[in-house]
Design a protein around this motif. Structure first.
Motif, PDB file in Angstrom:
ATOM      1  N   LYS A 247       1.292  -0.896  -0.098  1.00 22.33           N
ATOM      2  CA  LYS A 247       0.069  -0.188  -0.160  1.00 22.33           C
ATOM      3  C   LYS A 247       0.890   1.175   0.018  1.00 22.33           C
ATOM      4  N   SER A 248       0.057   2.643  -0.795  1.00 19.59           N
ATOM      5  CA  SER A 248       1.426   3.537  -1.002  1.00 19.59           C
ATOM      6  C   SER A 248       0.455   3.931  -0.345  1.00 19.59           C
ATOM      7  N   LEU A 249       1.982   4.802   0.872  1.00 14.31           N
ATOM      8  CA  LEU A 249       0.586   5.757   2.097  1.00 14.31           C
ATOM      9  C   LEU A 249       1.596   7.129   2.142  1.00 14.31           C
ATOM     10  N   GLY A 250       2.701   7.613   1.191  1.00 12.58           N
ATOM     11  CA  GLY A 250       3.281   8.954   1.445  1.00 12.58           C
ATOM     12  C   GLY A 250       3.097   8.966   0.045  1.00 12.58           C
ATOM     13  N   VAL A 251       2.921   9.299  -1.145  1.00 16.23           N
ATOM     14  CA  VAL A 251       2.521  10.033  -1.775  1.00 16.23           C
ATOM     15  C   VAL A 251       1.702   9.710  -2.668  1.00 16.23           C
ATOM     16  N   HIS A 252       1.094  11.645  -3.435  1.00 16.89           N
ATOM     17  CA  HIS A 252      -0.333  11.829  -2.979  1.00 16.89           C
ATOM     18  C   HIS A 252      -0.272  12.823  -4.636  1.00 16.89           C
TER      19      HIS A 252
ATOM     20  N   GLN B  85       7.836   6.864   4.416  1.00 19.02           N
ATOM     21  CA  GLN B  85       7.083   6.200   4.783  1.00 19.02           C
ATOM     22  C   GLN B  85       6.612   5.381   3.196  1.00 19.02           C
ATOM     23  N   THR B  86       7.511   6.145   2.117  1.00 21.10           N
ATOM     24  CA  THR B  86       7.216   5.405   0.634  1.00 21.10           C
ATOM     25  C   THR B  86       9.166   4.706   1.149  1.00 21.10           C
ATOM     26  N   ILE B  87       9.644   4.948   1.332  1.00 24.67           N
ATOM     27  CA  ILE B  87      11.317   4.079   1.581  1.00 24.67           C
ATOM     28  C   ILE B  87       9.923   2.437   2.528  1.00 24.67           C
ATOM     29  N   GLN B  88       9.411   2.704   3.370  1.00 26.51           N
ATOM     30  CA  GLN B  88       8.687   1.513   3.608  1.00 26.51           C
ATOM     31  C   GLN B  88       7.769   0.966   2.526  1.00 26.51           C
ATOM     32  N   SER B  89       7.569   1.834   2.083  1.00 26.00           N
ATOM     33  CA  SER B  89       6.611   0.346   1.195  1.00 26.00           C
ATOM     34  C   SER B  89       7.207  -0.519   0.224  1.00 26.00           C
ATOM     35  N   ILE B  90       8.352   0.939  -0.273  1.00 28.85           N
ATOM     36  CA  ILE B  90       8.898   0.073  -1.339  1.00 28.85           C
ATOM     37  C   ILE B  90       9.804  -1.007  -0.105  1.00 28.85           C
ATOM     38  N   GLN B  91      10.631  -1.011   0.492  1.00 28.67           N
ATOM     39  CA  GLN B  91      10.826  -2.059   0.992  1.00 28.67           C
ATOM     40  C   GLN B  91      10.575  -2.657   0.953  1.00 28.67           C
ATOM     41  N   GLN B  92       9.233  -3.275   1.376  1.00 30.84           N
ATOM     42  CA  GLN B  92       8.345  -4.030   2.104  1.00 30.84           C
ATOM     43  C   GLN B  92       7.684  -4.846   0.282  1.00 30.84           C
ATOM     44  N   ALA B  93       6.989  -4.045  -1.299  1.00 32.21           N
ATOM     45  CA  ALA B  93       7.119  -4.224  -2.171  1.00 32.21           C
ATOM     46  C   ALA B  93       8.550  -5.878  -2.585  1.00 32.21           C
ATOM     47  N   VAL B  94       9.431  -4.785  -2.210  1.00 34.29           N
ATOM     48  CA  VAL B  94      10.916  -5.328  -2.916  1.00 34.29           C
ATOM     49  C   VAL B  94      11.179  -6.665  -1.722  1.00 34.29           C
ATOM     50  N   GLN B  95      10.729  -7.287  -0.605  1.00 39.67           N
ATOM     51  CA  GLN B  95      10.755  -8.346   0.383  1.00 39.67           C
ATOM     52  C   GLN B  95       9.838  -8.943  -0.461  1.00 39.67           C
ATOM     53  N   GLN B  96       9.063  -8.804  -0.907  1.00 42.72           N
ATOM     54  CA  GLN B  96       7.643  -9.618  -1.227  1.00 42.72           C
ATOM     55  C   GLN B  96       8.628 -10.570  -3.317  1.00 42.72           C
ATOM     56  N   ALA B  97       8.436  -8.938  -3.505  1.00 42.08           N
ATOM     57  CA  ALA B  97       9.016  -9.658  -4.940  1.00 42.08           C
ATOM     58  C   ALA B  97      10.236 -10.992  -4.794  1.00 42.08           C
ATOM     59  N   GLU B  98      10.857 -10.462  -4.320  1.00 39.90           N
ATOM     60  CA  GLU B  98      12.336 -11.272  -3.816  1.00 39.90           C
ATOM     61  C   GLU B  98      12.461 -12.912  -3.580  1.00 39.90           C
ATOM     62  N   ALA B  99      10.790 -12.968  -2.358  1.00 33.25           N
ATOM     63  CA  ALA B  99      10.460 -13.789  -2.302  1.00 33.25           C
ATOM     64  C   ALA B  99      10.195 -15.364  -2.945  1.00 33.25           C
ATOM     65  N   GLU B 100       8.913 -14.377  -4.255  1.00 29.26           N
ATOM     66  CA  GLU B 100       8.230 -15.320  -4.814  1.00 29.26           C
ATOM     67  C   GLU B 100       9.857 -14.897  -6.214  1.00 29.26           C
ATOM     68  N   ALA B 101      10.494 -14.715  -6.975  1.00 28.35           N
ATOM     69  CA  ALA B 101      11.168 -14.693  -7.591  1.00 28.35           C
ATOM     70  C   ALA B 101      12.372 -15.672  -7.681  1.00 28.35           C
ATOM     71  N   GLY B 102      13.050 -15.512  -5.984  1.00 31.14           N
ATOM     72  CA  GLY B 102      14.592 -16.306  -5.478  1.00 31.14           C
ATOM     73  C   GLY B 102      15.017 -14.809  -5.894  1.00 31.14           C
ATOM     74  N   VAL B 103      15.266 -14.565  -6.064  1.00 38.79           N
ATOM     75  CA  VAL B 103      16.329 -13.546  -6.385  1.00 38.79           C
ATOM     76  C   VAL B 103      16.561 -12.210  -6.407  1.00 38.79           C
ATOM     77  N   LYS B 104      17.810 -11.956  -5.843  1.00 40.74           N
ATOM     78  CA  LYS B 104      18.221 -10.437  -4.694  1.00 40.74           C
ATOM     79  C   LYS B 104      17.350  -9.175  -6.135  1.00 40.74           C
ATOM     80  N   VAL B 105      16.939  -8.139  -5.588  1.00 33.90           N
ATOM     81  CA  VAL B 105      17.686  -6.501  -6.298  1.00 33.90           C
ATOM     82  C   VAL B 105      18.211  -6.294  -6.270  1.00 33.90           C
ATOM     83  N   GLN B 106      18.426  -5.170  -6.618  1.00 31.24           N
ATOM     84  CA  GLN B 106      19.837  -4.505  -6.659  1.00 31.24           C
ATOM     85  C   GLN B 106      19.416  -3.657  -7.370  1.00 31.24           C
ATOM     86  N   ASP B 107      19.017  -3.377  -8.585  1.00 33.87           N
ATOM     87  CA  ASP B 107      18.850  -2.159  -9.366  1.00 33.87           C
ATOM     88  C   ASP B 107      17.511  -1.827  -9.881  1.00 33.87           C
TER      89      ASP B 107
END
Length: 450
Positions: A39-44, A53-75
C-alpha cells in the motif's frame, strides 16, 4: 540465475507500490518471475509527500518480489508521473560546419542537447526530448536523417517537463530503500510499451492510464509519441465521492467500487441493494446499486471529458492526425464495469481495454496481465531494453580504441559511408541516449546530496 539477466521495474503509485521482476526467455518474450505489492502511504497524486513511509512501502514490495522470484534485487528502473508533468512541442535547428559530410548521430545529439538548454519555469527540468520529423535543407517529413547530406538540420520535438524536486524525492526514496537507480522513464510511455502494438502506434491511438491519483494520456501517430498529459484525477476521487455520498468509511467505499461499481447507472435495477456493516455494532447501511453507479458515473464522465479535451488539443479531428486505432484504457481504473461503453459514448471513438500481455510469455503469472500492472510491465521492458543495449555496446567500445589510435583516415572513411547495420542500431538508440544523459546528471546529484 545471474542478476544481470533479470530486470526490475518499480512503479510508485498513489494507491500502490509495485515491484516487478522479469527476464527474457529463449523465445525473446518477457517472463515475469515475481511481483511485490504494498500500500502506498506517502504519495499523493503521483508526488512523494512522505519520504519515510514511501521508503518503507518500497522495501515491503521489494521483499515480496524477491521472495516470489528467489533473486536479490539490486537495481531498478523507476516510473515518473504526477500532476507536475507537462509537455510541449518545440522546433529547433543546427547549421552544420561541413555540408559535404553525412549527417551522423553526433549531429542529432547536438540538436537534442540544444533543446535541453531551453529555459523552463523555475524548479522545472526537461525529462524527455523525443525527436519527431526532421527537415534537411528544407526537405520535410524525414523520419531518419542519418546518412544524408545537408547543411541545415531541423526537427520537431516532443518535450516532457517535470518538477526537479519531485523527481529528486523519488530518487532519494529509491536510494534510501537500499536500491540502485538504473533508469527513469515517464509512466505513460512505459504503459504504452506494455499494452500497445506497433500497428496501433502507426495508425494513431490514445492511451489512457487511469491510476489511483492521476490519469495519464499518451497519444501516438505514425509510430511516434505526439502528445502527453497528466490529469490530476484518478480512481481515488471516485472512492472519495462514494465515501461522502454514502456516508461510509474509505475501505468500504473502495470495496463497493471494486465489487459492485459500474460506470453506467442504467445497468442497475432500482431494487438491487447492498448492505454495509455498521461501525462498532451500529445498524447496517443499505445502499442501492443504482445510486452507487450514479455517483461513479458523474465522476468518471468528468475524467473522460478532461481526457477528451486533451485529445482535441492534439487536433485529432484533422485528417493527418486521425486516431484510427481509437482509445486504449489501462491502469487500475480500467477494471471498472461498463467503462469501455461509456468512453465510446462520450468520445465516439473505438475503445478497448489494454492488457499488458503484448510482450509477455505464455507462462507468466496471470496476475501480471491485469491492467493494474501495465506500468510495472512497461518498466520491466524498459529495463530489459537498457541492459540489451549496454551488452550490445560493450564490445564496440573496446574495438574502436585501436582504430582511433592507428588510422584517422580510415575513421573518416567510415564516417562518410556508415555501415547500414550501425545506422539502424543508432536509430533505435537515438531518442534514449538523451534521457540517459539527463539520468547520469541526476544520479550525480543523488550521490553528492546528503
Amino acid at each position: 540465475m545471474e542478476n544481470k539477466d533479470i530486470a526490475v521495474g518499480l512503479d510508485i503509485g498513489t494507491t500502490k507500490i509495485v515491484v516487478m521482476i522479469g527476464r527474457y526467455n529463449e523465445y525473446g518474450k518477457v517472463e515475469i518471475l515475481g511481483i511485490g505489492r504494498s500500500k502506498s502511504l506517502g504519495v499523493h497524486r503521483g508526488v512523494v509527500n512522505n519520504i519515510t513511509q514511501t521508503i518503507q512501502s518500497i522495501q515491503q514490495a521489494v521483499q515480496q518480489a524477491e521472495a516470489e522470484a528467489g533473486v536479490k534485487v539490486q537495481d531498478v528502473v523507476v516510473g515518473i508521473a504526477g500532476q507536475h508533468i507537462r509537455s510541449l512541442q518545440h522546433s529547433d535547428y543546427i547549421t552544420r560546419d561541413n555540408a559535404d559530410k553525412v549527417i551522423d548521430d553526433e549531429d542529432i545529439d547536438t540538436l537534442c542537447n540544444q533543446v535541453h538548454k531551453l529555459v523552463m519555469l523555475p524548479g522545472e527540468e526537461i525529462i524527455h526530448v523525443l525527436p519527431q520529423e526532421f527537415k534537411v535543407d528544407g526537405q520535410a517529413e524525414i523520419s531518419e536523417p542519418i546518412g544524408m547530406y545537408g547543411g541545415r538540420l531541423e526537427a520537431n520535438f516532443h518535450v516532457v517537463v517535470g518538477q526537479i524536486s519531485s523527481i529528486r524525492n523519488i530518487g532519494r526514496c529509491v536510494k534510501n530503500a537500499g536500491l540502485e537507480l538504473s533508469g527513469i522513464t515517464l509512466e505513460p510511455l512505459a504503459s504504452a510499451n506494455a499494452v500497445l502494438s506497433q500497428e496501433e502506434k502507426e495508425a494513431g491511438v490514445a492511451l489512457v492510464d487511469i491510476g489511483g491519483g492521476t490519469t495519464d494520456l499518451a497519444i501516438f501517430k505514425d509510430g511516434l509519441i505526439r502528445h502527453t498529459a497528466v490529469i490530476p484525477f484518478g480512481g481515488n476521487v471516485i472512492t472519495e465521492d462514494i465515501k461522502e455520498g454514502c456516508s461510509i468509511i474509505e475501505k468500504q467505499a473502495e470495496l463497493l467500487k471494486v465489487k459492485f461499481g459500474s460506470a453506467w447507472p442504467g445497468e442497475n435495477k432500482d431494487n438491487e441493494i447492498v448492505s454495509i456493516p455498521g461501525l462498532r455494532g451500529r445498524e447496517p447501511k443499505e445502499i442501492t446499486l443504482k445510486n452507487l453507479s450514479k455517483i461513479i458515473h458523474y465522476r468518471v464522465v468528468e475524467i473522460i471529458e478532461q481526457v477528451f479535451v486533451e485529445i482535441k488539443n492534439y487536433g485529432y479531428e484533422e485528417q493527418k492526425k486521425k486516431l484510427i486505432a481509437g482509445i486504449v484504457i489501462t491502469g487500475g481504473g480500467a477494471n471498472l464495469k461498463h467503462l469501455k461503453q461509456l468512453v465510446e459514448y462520450i468520445t465516439g471513438m473505438d475503445t478497448r481495454i489494454g492488457y499488458p500481455n503484448e510482450h509477455l510469455a505464455g507462462d507468466s503469472a496471470s496476475e501480471a496481465t491485469s491492467p493494474i500492472y501495465a506500468t510495472a510491465v512497461g518498466l520491466v521492458l524498459n529495463s530489459l531494453e537498457r541492459k540489451k543495449r549496454q551488452q550490445l555496446h560493450a564490445p564496440v567500445v573496446t574495438e574502436k580504441q585501436p582504430l582511433e589510435a592507428d588510422t584517422e583516415a580510415e575513421n573518416t572513411q567510415i564516417e562518410e559511408e556508415p555501415n547500414q547495420d550501425k545506422v539502424v542500431e543508432e536509430q533505435k538508440m537515438k531518442s534514449k541516449n538523451f534521457m540517459e544523459k539527463f539520468f547520469d546528471k541526476f544520479k550525480d546529484f543523488l550521490d553528492n546530496a546528503e
